[in-house]
Design a protein around this motif. Sequence first.
Motif, mmCIF file in Angstrom:
data_model
loop_
_atom_site.group_PDB
_atom_site.id
_atom_site.type_symbol
_atom_site.label_atom_id
_atom_site.label_comp_id
_atom_site.label_asym_id
_atom_site.label_seq_id
_atom_site.Cartn_x
_atom_site.Cartn_y
_atom_site.Cartn_z
ATOM 1 N N LEU A 1 5.554 -79.045 -8.293
ATOM 2 C CA LEU A 1 6.925 -79.546 -8.438
ATOM 3 C C LEU A 1 7.690 -78.645 -9.392
ATOM 4 N N THR A 2 8.740 -78.009 -8.894
ATOM 5 C CA THR A 2 9.572 -77.108 -9.694
ATOM 6 C C THR A 2 10.937 -77.736 -9.891
ATOM 7 N N LEU A 3 11.341 -77.832 -11.142
ATOM 8 C CA LEU A 3 12.643 -78.381 -11.500
ATOM 9 C C LEU A 3 13.537 -77.243 -11.976
ATOM 10 N N ILE A 4 14.669 -77.052 -11.296
ATOM 11 C CA ILE A 4 15.632 -76.009 -11.657
ATOM 12 C C ILE A 4 16.820 -76.683 -12.330
ATOM 13 N N GLU A 5 17.019 -76.380 -13.616
ATOM 14 C CA GLU A 5 18.090 -76.973 -14.397
ATOM 15 C C GLU A 5 19.217 -75.960 -14.572
ATOM 16 N N ASP A 6 20.391 -76.297 -14.047
ATOM 17 C CA ASP A 6 21.529 -75.390 -14.162
ATOM 18 C C ASP A 6 22.690 -76.100 -14.839
ATOM 19 N N SER A 7 23.810 -75.413 -14.943
ATOM 20 C CA SER A 7 25.018 -75.980 -15.538
ATOM 21 C C SER A 7 26.214 -75.419 -14.788
ATOM 22 N N ILE A 8 27.383 -75.911 -15.140
ATOM 23 C CA ILE A 8 28.581 -75.434 -14.445
ATOM 24 C C ILE A 8 28.861 -73.977 -14.781
ATOM 25 N N GLU A 9 28.447 -73.526 -15.989
ATOM 26 C CA GLU A 9 28.643 -72.119 -16.354
ATOM 27 C C GLU A 9 27.598 -71.219 -15.703
ATOM 28 N N GLU A 10 26.371 -71.714 -15.531
ATOM 29 C CA GLU A 10 25.288 -70.923 -14.961
ATOM 30 C C GLU A 10 24.690 -71.677 -13.776
ATOM 31 N N PRO A 11 25.351 -71.655 -12.611
ATOM 32 C CA PRO A 11 24.859 -72.415 -11.447
ATOM 33 C C PRO A 11 23.515 -71.886 -10.959
ATOM 34 N N GLY A 12 22.691 -72.780 -10.446
ATOM 35 C CA GLY A 12 21.356 -72.407 -9.993
ATOM 36 C C GLY A 12 21.119 -72.590 -8.508
ATOM 37 N N ARG A 13 22.188 -72.857 -7.752
ATOM 38 C CA ARG A 13 22.005 -73.076 -6.317
ATOM 39 C C ARG A 13 21.547 -71.805 -5.611
ATOM 40 N N GLY A 14 21.937 -70.632 -6.122
ATOM 41 C CA GLY A 14 21.443 -69.389 -5.532
ATOM 42 C C GLY A 14 19.949 -69.247 -5.703
ATOM 43 N N LEU A 15 19.416 -69.677 -6.846
ATOM 44 C CA LEU A 15 17.977 -69.637 -7.077
ATOM 45 C C LEU A 15 17.253 -70.626 -6.161
ATOM 46 N N VAL A 16 17.872 -71.778 -5.917
ATOM 47 C CA VAL A 16 17.296 -72.739 -4.965
ATOM 48 C C VAL A 16 17.234 -72.125 -3.568
ATOM 49 N N SER A 17 18.262 -71.376 -3.200
ATOM 50 C CA SER A 17 18.264 -70.708 -1.894
ATOM 51 C C SER A 17 17.134 -69.690 -1.783
ATOM 52 N N CYS A 18 16.820 -69.020 -2.891
ATOM 53 C CA CYS A 18 15.691 -68.076 -2.893
ATOM 54 C C CYS A 18 14.391 -68.807 -2.605
ATOM 55 N N PHE A 19 14.193 -69.947 -3.235
ATOM 56 C CA PHE A 19 12.995 -70.746 -2.964
ATOM 57 C C PHE A 19 12.978 -71.205 -1.512
ATOM 58 N N LEU A 20 14.118 -71.648 -1.003
ATOM 59 C CA LEU A 20 14.187 -72.166 0.368
ATOM 60 C C LEU A 20 13.822 -71.096 1.387
ATOM 61 N N LEU A 21 14.375 -69.890 1.243
ATOM 62 C CA LEU A 21 14.076 -68.823 2.197
ATOM 63 C C LEU A 21 12.615 -68.383 2.093
ATOM 64 N N SER A 22 12.068 -68.378 0.900
ATOM 65 C CA SER A 22 10.661 -68.021 0.746
ATOM 66 C C SER A 22 9.757 -69.070 1.378
ATOM 67 N N LEU A 23 10.118 -70.336 1.245
ATOM 68 C CA LEU A 23 9.328 -71.414 1.853
ATOM 69 C C LEU A 23 9.365 -71.339 3.375
ATOM 70 N N CYS A 24 10.466 -70.844 3.917
ATOM 71 C CA CYS A 24 10.560 -70.703 5.384
ATOM 72 C C CYS A 24 9.494 -69.753 5.924
ATOM 73 N N GLN A 25 9.030 -68.828 5.110
ATOM 74 C CA GLN A 25 8.019 -67.863 5.531
ATOM 75 C C GLN A 25 6.598 -68.359 5.286
ATOM 76 N N ARG A 26 6.437 -69.442 4.490
ATOM 77 C CA ARG A 26 5.091 -69.834 4.066
ATOM 78 C C ARG A 26 4.646 -71.208 4.554
ATOM 79 N N VAL A 27 5.581 -72.050 4.961
ATOM 80 C CA VAL A 27 5.196 -73.413 5.343
ATOM 81 C C VAL A 27 5.603 -73.687 6.782
#
Length: 299
Positions: free
Chosen positions: A14-40
């Motif tokens: 379980l990975t928790l990505i904590e972001d803020s309005i100044e430093e959004p983390g949705r791009g990092l979530v997209s990196c995880f999502l695309l990597s998971l598409c290749q592995r699961v």
Amino acid sequence: MIGDLVKGREKSTLTLIEDSIEEPGRGLVSCFLLSLCQRVDEIHVITLDPKSQSMLEVVPAEAKTKIIHHNYQHAFLKMKESEHCLDSDFTKVIMAKGKLHKDRKVAVVIDSLSSLLLFRPVPYTCQTLHKLSDGNRIGASIEHVVALVHHDLHESNSLSLVEHTASTVIRTSPSQSAGHEFCCTTLHKKISGKIIRIKEHFNISDQFEIENITELKSLIDETPQQPTGQVDPAANLTFNLSLTDQEKKARSQVKLPYTYDQDRIEATLNKSVGEGKIFYQPDEADDFDEEDPDDDLDV
């Protein structure tokens, strides 16, 4: 570390990505999502925020067949009106829509937990994450659960409870390097029980891959540090802690009250029988130190 976590080379349930309005983390979530598409084999994407849709737009068409989208965006817009607008158990929804069996690798991506934390008790969110990461409950091999949360919207106590359920916590922060766009601090609990805390700079490519990773510690080590001299604890005192050679010689000649030499032994034995006396005679095996007992102290 961040690259190994995204690619799955470093195991995290379980990975928790904590972001803020100044430093959004949705791009990092997209990196995880695309990597998971290749592995699961199957990815369940649970969207709770209105902006979550942008994360799905980066997935290639050939990989979208692995994604099962659970859209709760409109349901959470009505949460203030009714406490019962979202009573669905996410695990039941996944089991109903997924093609699950024990050998099927499954991942879950949540964007974001802030909607749950704002309108539901914190234990509800913790229980939800625990259920989603339990492969025995879902009936499949849970490869990874990735959840985004906006830490600037919540109290630290609430976030701390959620962090205890995670095996990895990644918090975004402003970049301190001109050559890097992103920075994050990662707290990772390895399977062996070892806990790693690391701060890294990195960039995200147009294909949403982590690149140009640099550990922040290596940048700090480039700054030379001035050597610190040892402080003498006996300096600037109003009294003297050291002894001269004459003082040491005089000290060695002092007879302790219960240490008897031959003259004192004979004088004691010649006294009347009715007078009991105690004296100490060291044995040959005794470790009797005639030196200063405090001589080893640095005072």
